[in-house]
Design an enzyme around this catalytic site. Sequence first.
Site, PDB file in Angstrom:
ATOM      1  CB  CYS A 131      72.557  -2.240  84.204  1.00 32.81           C
ATOM      2  SG  CYS A 131      73.044  -3.591  83.115  1.00 32.81           S
ATOM      3  CB  SER A 162      67.857  -2.817  76.871  1.00 35.64           C
ATOM      4  OG  SER A 162      68.456  -3.971  77.428  1.00 35.64           O
ATOM      5  CB  ALA A 163      72.578  -4.974  75.278  1.00 36.86           C
ATOM      6  N   PRO A 165      75.766  -0.881  71.427  1.00 37.43           N
ATOM      7  CG  PRO A 165      76.436   0.669  69.817  1.00 37.43           C
ATOM      8  CD  PRO A 165      75.229   0.140  70.520  1.00 37.43           C
ATOM      9  CB  THR A 167      75.967  -2.671  76.686  1.00 40.09           C
ATOM     10  OG1 THR A 167      75.408  -1.462  77.199  1.00 40.09           O
ATOM     11  CG2 THR A 167      75.712  -3.802  77.670  1.00 40.09           C
ATOM     12  NE  ARG A 168      74.223  -5.570  71.471  1.00 44.03           N
ATOM     13  CZ  ARG A 168      73.488  -6.684  71.446  1.00 44.03           C
ATOM     14  NH1 ARG A 168      74.066  -7.851  71.246  1.00 44.03           N
ATOM     15  NH2 ARG A 168      72.180  -6.624  71.614  1.00 44.03           N
ATOM     16  CE  LYS A 169      82.919  -0.865  69.852  1.00 45.35           C
ATOM     17  NZ  LYS A 169      82.035   0.319  69.840  1.00 45.35           N
ATOM     18  CG  ASN A 170      82.507  -1.454  77.776  1.00 38.26           C
ATOM     19  OD1 ASN A 170      82.215  -0.375  78.268  1.00 38.26           O
ATOM     20  ND2 ASN A 170      83.419  -1.555  76.833  1.00 38.26           N
ATOM     21  CG  ASN A 273      68.873  -3.213  80.833  1.00 35.20           C
ATOM     22  OD1 ASN A 273      67.675  -3.385  80.605  1.00 35.20           O
ATOM     23  ND2 ASN A 273      69.748  -3.078  79.866  1.00 35.20           N
TER      24      ASN A 273
END
EC number: 1.2.1.10
Length: 304
Positions: A131, A162-163, A165, A167-170, A273
């Site tokens: 994004c 908006s983030a 799981p 997105t957070r792992k990456n 995003n």
Amino acid sequence: MTQKIKCALIGPGNIGTDLLYKLKRSPFLEPVWMIGIDPESEGLKRAAEMGLKTCATGVDGFLPHVLEDNVQIAFDATSAYVHAENSRKLNALGVLMIDLTPAAIGPFCVPPVNLKEHVGRREMNVNMVTCGGQATIPMVAAVSRVQPVAYGEIVATVSSKSAGPGTRKNIDEFTRTTAGAVEKVGGAKKGKAIIIINPAEPPLVMRDTVHCLTETAPDQAAITESIHAMIKEVQKYVPGYRLVNGPVFDGNRVSVYMEVTGLGDFLPTYAGNLDIMTAAGARTAEMFAEEMIKGTLKLEPVHA
């Protein structure tokens, strides 16, 4: 009624669900499958309510249905870790992959910068960067098409809500993939990317800061004109893409400050995003679908 190309979505999270809303409006694409791994997933339930077939056993559970349902394009909105396997299995059945994870095993696509280059290349996997990449690389490219950029740095700030799981792992993949695309697509000799996930309540709209160091003194008039022209290109598919400030010139540094408001399809409008990623993915798939409908593109199975 024009013919539509049938699509599958893998990953019923924030990105997959927002993308589903956009595909429902597409004149060229028809979403028919949503694939997840949790039978209790809200996203799978929502997709079923919207009339899609669903599968909770991952891509493996979907493979037997690909040919009988004539699915030709799949969007992967899962995680960089599993994308390569998903892509290999579906490419072998002649399905084109639009990768919305930061896996980046296929070439990068940022529509206003290089979408047309992908026509006729017969690629079976294209990567939508991230994004932050979709929001900022057009600005780096707008500067680099005027004069050489020695260094490009982008900072993407997104709301915590908006983030998801995935997105957070990456996060590490996000920074590596975005920095790579700032160079390869944006045209900077060296790129750097930073993501900030802001937990503020109420959630903040996506904000993006872009700094470019030009090799020679910046041609202010030409760069300003180029940036405004590029913003209009992005606004064709993300109307909420907006210049907040800039370009600001300080020696050889050119700074641009953007914000991205979403359409509010799935999450509220602060989640620009999601929009910039899903709209870019849909736009890219539509271009391939138009070629397929015209008969100028025929997908061939790829055996790894």
